[in-house]
Design a protein around this motif. Structure first.
Motif, PDB file in Angstrom:
ATOM      1  N   ILE A   1       1.091  -2.654  -1.122  1.00 33.22           N
ATOM      2  CA  ILE A   1       1.438  -3.301  -2.391  1.00 33.22           C
ATOM      3  C   ILE A   1       1.453  -4.821  -2.232  1.00 33.22           C
ATOM      4  CG2 ILE A   1       3.265  -3.622  -4.092  1.00 33.22           C
ATOM      5  CD1 ILE A   1       4.047  -0.700  -3.628  1.00 33.22           C
ATOM      6  N   THR A   2       2.091  -5.310  -1.169  1.00 31.20           N
ATOM      7  CA  THR A   2       2.176  -6.753  -0.946  1.00 31.20           C
ATOM      8  C   THR A   2       0.799  -7.375  -0.814  1.00 31.20           C
ATOM      9  OG1 THR A   2       4.332  -6.535   0.133  1.00 31.20           O
ATOM     10  CG2 THR A   2       3.085  -8.538   0.584  1.00 31.20           C
ATOM     11  N   SER A   3      -0.090  -6.712  -0.074  1.00 31.54           N
ATOM     12  CA  SER A   3      -1.451  -7.216   0.083  1.00 31.54           C
ATOM     13  C   SER A   3      -2.157  -7.303  -1.272  1.00 31.54           C
ATOM     14  CB  SER A   3      -2.236  -6.302   1.024  1.00 31.54           C
ATOM     15  OG  SER A   3      -3.572  -6.741   1.169  1.00 31.54           O
ATOM     16  N   ALA A   4      -1.950  -6.299  -2.128  1.00 34.64           N
ATOM     17  CA  ALA A   4      -2.567  -6.298  -3.452  1.00 34.64           C
ATOM     18  C   ALA A   4      -1.957  -7.369  -4.351  1.00 34.64           C
ATOM     19  CB  ALA A   4      -2.434  -4.917  -4.097  1.00 34.64           C
ATOM     20  N   VAL A   5      -0.659  -7.611  -4.200  1.00 35.73           N
ATOM     21  CA  VAL A   5       0.008  -8.688  -4.953  1.00 35.73           C
ATOM     22  C   VAL A   5      -0.663 -10.027  -4.654  1.00 35.73           C
ATOM     23  CG1 VAL A   5       2.125 -10.068  -5.023  1.00 35.73           C
ATOM     24  CG2 VAL A   5       2.261  -7.590  -5.249  1.00 35.73           C
TER      25      VAL A   5
ATOM     26  N   ASP B   1       5.067  -1.960 -12.545  1.00 42.90           N
ATOM     27  CA  ASP B   1       6.353  -2.544 -12.165  1.00 42.90           C
ATOM     28  C   ASP B   1       7.149  -1.700 -11.181  1.00 42.90           C
ATOM     29  OD1 ASP B   1       6.562  -4.919 -14.179  1.00 42.90           O
ATOM     30  OD2 ASP B   1       5.929  -3.205 -15.377  1.00 42.90           O
ATOM     31  N   GLU B   2       6.973  -0.387 -11.249  1.00 46.15           N
ATOM     32  CA  GLU B   2       7.813   0.488 -10.425  1.00 46.15           C
ATOM     33  C   GLU B   2       7.075   1.798 -10.146  1.00 46.15           C
ATOM     34  OE1 GLU B   2      12.444   2.209 -10.448  1.00 46.15           O
ATOM     35  OE2 GLU B   2      11.677   0.965 -12.102  1.00 46.15           O
ATOM     36  N   ILE B   3       7.235   2.296  -8.932  1.00 44.87           N
ATOM     37  CA  ILE B   3       6.618   3.559  -8.531  1.00 44.87           C
ATOM     38  C   ILE B   3       7.661   4.421  -7.836  1.00 44.87           C
ATOM     39  CG2 ILE B   3       4.756   4.676  -7.231  1.00 44.87           C
ATOM     40  CD1 ILE B   3       4.531   0.959  -7.546  1.00 44.87           C
ATOM     41  N   THR B   4       7.729   5.684  -8.214  1.00 45.24           N
ATOM     42  CA  THR B   4       8.624   6.620  -7.552  1.00 45.24           C
ATOM     43  C   THR B   4       7.833   7.849  -7.094  1.00 45.24           C
ATOM     44  OG1 THR B   4      10.532   5.959  -8.906  1.00 45.24           O
ATOM     45  CG2 THR B   4      10.670   8.075  -7.775  1.00 45.24           C
ATOM     46  N   PRO B   5       7.813   8.133  -5.803  1.00 45.65           N
ATOM     47  CA  PRO B   5       7.208   9.388  -5.341  1.00 45.65           C
ATOM     48  C   PRO B   5       8.141  10.549  -5.688  1.00 45.65           C
ATOM     49  CG  PRO B   5       7.328   7.729  -3.582  1.00 45.65           C
ATOM     50  CD  PRO B   5       8.236   7.280  -4.681  1.00 45.65           C
ATOM     51  N   ILE B   6       7.593  11.609  -6.299  1.00 42.18           N
ATOM     52  CA  ILE B   6       8.403  12.763  -6.666  1.00 42.18           C
ATOM     53  C   ILE B   6       7.891  14.004  -5.938  1.00 42.18           C
ATOM     54  CG2 ILE B   6       9.221  11.937  -8.899  1.00 42.18           C
ATOM     55  CD1 ILE B   6       6.879  13.503 -10.176  1.00 42.18           C
ATOM     56  N   ILE B   7       8.825  14.812  -5.458  1.00 47.46           N
ATOM     57  CA  ILE B   7       8.486  16.030  -4.734  1.00 47.46           C
ATOM     58  C   ILE B   7       8.596  17.208  -5.703  1.00 47.46           C
ATOM     59  CG2 ILE B   7       8.945  17.443  -2.713  1.00 47.46           C
ATOM     60  CD1 ILE B   7       8.092  14.484  -2.191  1.00 47.46           C
ATOM     61  N   CYS B   8       7.456  17.816  -5.986  1.00 49.98           N
ATOM     62  CA  CYS B   8       7.385  18.918  -6.947  1.00 49.98           C
ATOM     63  C   CYS B   8       7.280  20.255  -6.217  1.00 49.98           C
ATOM     64  CB  CYS B   8       6.183  18.723  -7.861  1.00 49.98           C
ATOM     65  SG  CYS B   8       6.192  17.160  -8.767  1.00 49.98           S
ATOM     66  N   ASP B   9       7.365  21.340  -6.968  1.00 50.97           N
ATOM     67  CA  ASP B   9       7.281  22.672  -6.370  1.00 50.97           C
ATOM     68  C   ASP B   9       5.961  22.890  -5.651  1.00 50.97           C
ATOM     69  OD1 ASP B   9       9.783  23.266  -7.296  1.00 50.97           O
ATOM     70  OD2 ASP B   9       9.109  24.411  -9.040  1.00 50.97           O
TER      71      ASP B   9
ATOM     72  N   ILE C   1      -2.887   7.873  -2.008  1.00 48.50           N
ATOM     73  CA  ILE C   1      -1.741   7.177  -2.594  1.00 48.50           C
ATOM     74  C   ILE C   1      -1.849   5.677  -2.330  1.00 48.50           C
ATOM     75  CG2 ILE C   1       0.747   6.799  -2.328  1.00 48.50           C
ATOM     76  CD1 ILE C   1       0.118   9.092  -4.152  1.00 48.50           C
ATOM     77  N   GLU C   2      -2.282   5.307  -1.131  1.00 52.20           N
ATOM     78  CA  GLU C   2      -2.462   3.892  -0.822  1.00 52.20           C
ATOM     79  C   GLU C   2      -3.484   3.267  -1.779  1.00 52.20           C
ATOM     80  OE1 GLU C   2      -3.534   3.696   3.273  1.00 52.20           O
ATOM     81  OE2 GLU C   2      -1.538   4.265   3.996  1.00 52.20           O
ATOM     82  N   TRP C   3      -4.553   3.996  -2.051  1.00 53.61           N
ATOM     83  CA  TRP C   3      -5.567   3.517  -2.992  1.00 53.61           C
ATOM     84  C   TRP C   3      -4.963   3.314  -4.372  1.00 53.61           C
ATOM     85  CZ3 TRP C   3      -7.458   5.851  -7.460  1.00 53.61           C
ATOM     86  CH2 TRP C   3      -8.609   5.276  -8.026  1.00 53.61           C
ATOM     87  N   PHE C   4      -4.177   4.276  -4.836  1.00 56.52           N
ATOM     88  CA  PHE C   4      -3.530   4.146  -6.142  1.00 56.52           C
ATOM     89  C   PHE C   4      -2.615   2.931  -6.183  1.00 56.52           C
ATOM     90  CE2 PHE C   4       0.576   4.925  -8.254  1.00 56.52           C
ATOM     91  CZ  PHE C   4       0.166   4.690  -9.562  1.00 56.52           C
TER      92      PHE C   4
ATOM     93  N   GLU D   1       7.374   2.051   4.305  1.00 54.28           N
ATOM     94  CA  GLU D   1       7.148   0.730   4.896  1.00 54.28           C
ATOM     95  C   GLU D   1       5.679   0.327   4.809  1.00 54.28           C
ATOM     96  OE1 GLU D   1       7.801  -1.753   9.086  1.00 54.28           O
ATOM     97  OE2 GLU D   1       8.481   0.325   8.928  1.00 54.28           O
ATOM     98  N   ARG D   2       4.779   1.219   5.223  1.00 55.56           N
ATOM     99  CA  ARG D   2       3.351   0.901   5.160  1.00 55.56           C
ATOM    100  C   ARG D   2       2.890   0.788   3.708  1.00 55.56           C
ATOM    101  NH1 ARG D   2      -1.630   0.457   6.913  1.00 55.56           N
ATOM    102  NH2 ARG D   2      -3.291   1.562   5.822  1.00 55.56           N
ATOM    103  N   LEU D   3       3.403   1.658   2.849  1.00 54.69           N
ATOM    104  CA  LEU D   3       3.002   1.621   1.448  1.00 54.69           C
ATOM    105  C   LEU D   3       3.400   0.299   0.799  1.00 54.69           C
ATOM    106  CD1 LEU D   3       3.877   5.260   0.306  1.00 54.69           C
ATOM    107  CD2 LEU D   3       1.705   4.358   1.174  1.00 54.69           C
ATOM    108  N   ASN D   4       4.555  -0.235   1.176  1.00 49.44           N
ATOM    109  CA  ASN D   4       4.972  -1.537   0.651  1.00 49.44           C
ATOM    110  C   ASN D   4       4.044  -2.649   1.127  1.00 49.44           C
ATOM    111  OD1 ASN D   4       7.212  -1.852  -1.200  1.00 49.44           O
ATOM    112  ND2 ASN D   4       8.461  -0.795   0.310  1.00 49.44           N
TER     113      ASN D   4
END
Length: 233
Positions: A126-130, A102-110, A89-92, A120-123
């Motif tokens: 993103i900031t580093s990539a920005v 513009d926006e990412i939402t993690p979704i919990i599926c069956d 996910i971090e790679w993505f 926090e770490r995922l943000n």
């Protein structure tokens, strides 16, 4: 080019955060009078001069501002089931930020193997990539939400769901309206259940194919990101 992420700019002078000040003075070894660049995450790109090179609270003077810097002609929101290996996910997030999202939402599926994640770490990823890709807009990362709760929300977007089942899919290029607002849902490694797919279709999601290959979750999400950006060029 030295880029710093500074989301709270409200005057012509600014104090860098302790973390950014340390990077500026201790790592980059910049000094008074040095030119650097700032992005505020909402489209502002700034030229700034170091006035006081302090390793904990470097003071800057802003000398130029560009609004809506490199603003894209569309809005892309990808909802993705978190992978068991969080590094995927971090790679993505890193690559999608570089390409344009513009926006990412993690979704919990069956069939999700990961039910929780810390944003926090995922943000930070993103900031580093920005900063690395010189983006003035910082993608929004939402908290995780259950699939059923997410798809029931009404949005004025073109809504797509990518899945691995054999029938009922179209190529995204056949449905996408240029310069639009898009939402794409990507499921877990085990794919969506039939019930989830049916619920999405009942909520006006269009089933799409992302090619002939069976892709990993993060690869599928990045392919959707690339294809939508490409189709909007």
């Amino acid at each position: 080019m030295h880029i710093f992420y500074t989301p709270d700019i409200n005057s012509n002078t600014l104090i860098l955060s302790e973390e950014e000040s340390k990077h500026c003075i201790k790592v980059l070894r910049l000094d008074a009078g040095s030119l650097l660049h700032l992005v505020d995450g909402i489209g502002g790109f700034y030229d700034a001069i170091i006035e006081d090179p302090h390793p904990k609270r470097t003071k800057l003077k802003i000398v130029k501002k560009i609004e809506n810097f490199a603003k894209r002609n569309h809005y892309l929101h990808i909802a993705i089931a978190p992978t068991k290996n969080i590094e995927r996910i971090e790679w993505f997030l890193e690559k999608a930020t570089e390409i344009g999202i513009d926006e990412i939402t993690p979704i919990i599926c069956d069939r999700s193997e990961r039910k929780e994640l810390k944003t926090e770490r995922l943000n930070k990823v993103i900031t580093s990539a920005v900063k690395q890709s010189i983006k003035a807009f910082h993608p929004k990362l939402n908290e995780a939400i259950r699939f059923s709760d997410f798809i029931s929300k009404n949005t004025n977007t073109q809504k797509f769901i990518a899945h691995c089942m054999d029938e009922g899919k179209v190529a995204i290029k056949e449905q996408l309206i240029p310069n639009g607002n898009y939402l794409v849902i990507i499921g877990p490694e085990g794919d969506f259940t039939f019930q989830e797919l049916e619920a999405a279709v009942n909520n006006n999601y269009i089933p799409i194919s992302l090619g002939e290959s069976r892709l990993r979750t993060e690869t599928a999400a990045l392919e959707a990101c690339f294809e939508i950006n490409f189709l909007n060029r």
